[in-house]
Design an enzyme around this catalytic site. Structure first.
Site, PDB file in Angstrom:
ATOM      1  CG  ASN A 208     -77.667 -74.850  -4.464  1.00 21.56           C
ATOM      2  OD1 ASN A 208     -78.976 -74.474  -5.079  1.00 21.56           O
ATOM      3  ND2 ASN A 208     -76.731 -74.348  -4.054  1.00 21.56           N
ATOM      4  CG  ASP A 277     -73.668 -75.553   3.080  1.00 14.37           C
ATOM      5  OD1 ASP A 277     -73.608 -74.697   2.783  1.00 14.37           O
ATOM      6  OD2 ASP A 277     -73.744 -76.759   2.444  1.00 14.37           O
ATOM      7  CE  LYS A 287     -63.795 -70.080 -21.456  1.00 18.18           C
ATOM      8  NZ  LYS A 287     -63.997 -69.636 -22.920  1.00 18.18           N
ATOM      9  CG  PHE A 321     -86.966 -74.824   4.690  1.00 17.22           C
ATOM     10  CD1 PHE A 321     -87.038 -73.627   4.507  1.00 17.22           C
ATOM     11  CD2 PHE A 321     -87.978 -75.890   4.073  1.00 17.22           C
ATOM     12  CE1 PHE A 321     -88.333 -73.603   4.350  1.00 17.22           C
ATOM     13  CE2 PHE A 321     -89.096 -75.459   3.956  1.00 17.22           C
ATOM     14  CZ  PHE A 321     -89.099 -74.424   4.285  1.00 17.22           C
ATOM     15  CE  LYS A 335     -78.023 -79.847   8.152  1.00 15.89           C
ATOM     16  NZ  LYS A 335     -78.792 -80.185   6.647  1.00 15.89           N
ATOM     17  CE  LYS A 339     -77.814 -74.610   9.527  1.00 15.77           C
ATOM     18  NZ  LYS A 339     -77.589 -74.668   8.600  1.00 15.77           N
TER      19      LYS A 339
END
Ligand code: CTP
Length: 397
Positions: A208, A277, A287, A321, A335, A339
């Site tokens: 990401n 995630d 490969k 965050f 969250k 959490k």
């Protein structure tokens, strides 16, 4: 209480003559100054002048036999509350960036744990040269703070950036660094940063856009404030800040394991990383060859590191965050609760001056303790790191 001590390196620039003004302004503020003068610095200003203004012996050469200092560079490194190099030439920046220790100044610099401030002074082209800019970037990433040079006519006749910053600005930066809080001494803080890589096959992975900048800034700020910091870092191109232990990880599962074994021994966990995630259900051993058609990848969920630590936490402070592009308040508060966090810093990653890869950020901080959410406003990630630490630890000290 003993006086605050600045160890000041003076190097070979025409601006070395301004060193006397800096020293005398610091002394007026009650600061003790010990000068290390490089060989080329001594061609521009005499040790006697610096000795007279500072009231202390000037150290000129690691191998000098005239002073007791040659065996004492470690003592000098330890005595510094702030280490200042003003003026700093392109040469000393290059040596510092490379970790060289071939004279008294660079040896002492390498041995000090004090905050380091640098005020460069040089010709514009030398300052703007990619080599010098690269060295500045490297030193900044290690936590060195730069007092930017001014623009104007230079001693060499050129016009442009490279003039030593004004003396009052240098003195103000030193006084600010001396006033730096050491409020996190004795705390053990785990910080995570950067993206993870989820392997598809030996040459491909899913990742990401996280750059790691926010987590590195938090780790650096917490270490500067006295905390023992371990930075669990995904793959980034950043150097670890001074005084921070870095543990490199690749996948979300690696990050989970690295946090998991250290969690019980920490006082706080700040998850600024962006762990994936989802991860491929299977990693191909070889490969994957194209066959003219598409490829179906089956992904499975990774473990939510924060949620897992939240479920088992004791006295630890947990900070998350929330990277959001819509319904920021509701998502962040969800969250925070789900959490079992103490704080969540929500940012809108769709904005231009917040989120991934940029140097600024703006967050809204929600606390499990209730109270109105606090808005940071847009600031550098360095400033935001201190803003967050102020709030996260304020309720508990
Ligand atoms: N986080 C984590 N483990 C994961 C994913 C996220 O610990 N596997 C942490 C992040 O480091 C961050 C917080 O959880 O501090 C929120 O991350 P974010 O990506 O905003 O939310 P997610 O929980 O992943 O939920 P969603 O992607 O659905 O918004």
């Amino acid at each position: 209480m003993s006086k605050a001590t600045v160890v000041m390196g003076v190097t070979g620039s025409i601006a070395a003559y301004k060193a006397c003004d800096i020293i005398s302004a610091l002394k007026k503020q009650g600061v003790e100054v010990h000068v290390i003068l490089t060989a080329s610095g001594a061609r521009f200003i005499t040790p006697l002048a610096l000795e007279t203004v500072s009231g202390n012996a000037v150290v000129t050469d690691l191998f000098s036999r005239e002073t007791p200092w040659e065996v004492e560079h470690i003592a000098l490194a330890k005595r510094a509350d702030v280490f200042l190099i003003a003026p700093a030439t392109a040469n000393v920046l290059a040596k510092a960036a490379a970790g060289m220790a071939d004279d008294m100044l660079t040896s002492t610099l390498l041995a000090t744990l004090a905050p380091v401030l640098v005020a460069p002074a040089m010709n514009t082209n030398m300052y703007l040269h990619p080599a010098t800019q690269g060295n500045i970037g490297l030193l900044q990433a290690r936590g060195v703070r730069f007092i930017a040079p001014g623009s104007g006519p230079l001693a060499c006749g050129d016009e442009g950036v490279g003039r030593l910053a004004d003396v009052p600005d240098i003195v103000a930066a030193v006084l600010q660094a001396l006033a730096q809080k050491r409020d996190l001494c004795g705390k053990r803080i785990l910080v995570s940063a950067g993206p993870t890589q989820e392997r598809i096959d030996p040459v491909r992975y899913l990742t990401n856009r996280s750059s790691g900048k926010m987590g590195y800034a938090i780790a650096g700020a917490a270490a500067a404030r006295g905390a023992a910091v371990t930075l669990i870092s995904g793959a980034t191109n950043l150097s670890p800040p001074t005084g921070v232990e870095r543990v490199d990880v690749l996948s979300s599962a690696d990050m989970f394991a690295a946090v998991d074994v250290r969690f019980d021994g920490c006082d706080a966990l700040i998850m600024a990383a962006a762990p994936a995630d989802f991860t491929p259900r299977q990693t191909a051993e070889h490969k994957i060859k194209k066959n003219g058609e598409g490829l179906q990848l089956e992904l499975c969920a990774t473990q939510d590191i924060l949620a897992h630590m939240g479920a088992r936490k004791g006295k630890q402070v947990l900070v998350g965050f929330a990277a959001e592009t819509q319904d920021i308040a509701a998502n962040a508060q969800g969250k925070l609760k789900n959490k079992n966090l103490d704080f969540i810093a929500a940012n809108d990653v769709s904005g231009k001056d917040a989120g991934f890869a940029v140097d600024t950020n703006a967050v809204t901080l929600y606390s499990a303790g209730g109270g109105a959410p606090q808005q940071s406003g847009s600031m550098t990630k360095q400033a935001l790191a201190d803003w967050l630490l102020d709030r996260v630890f304020a309720e508990r000290s």
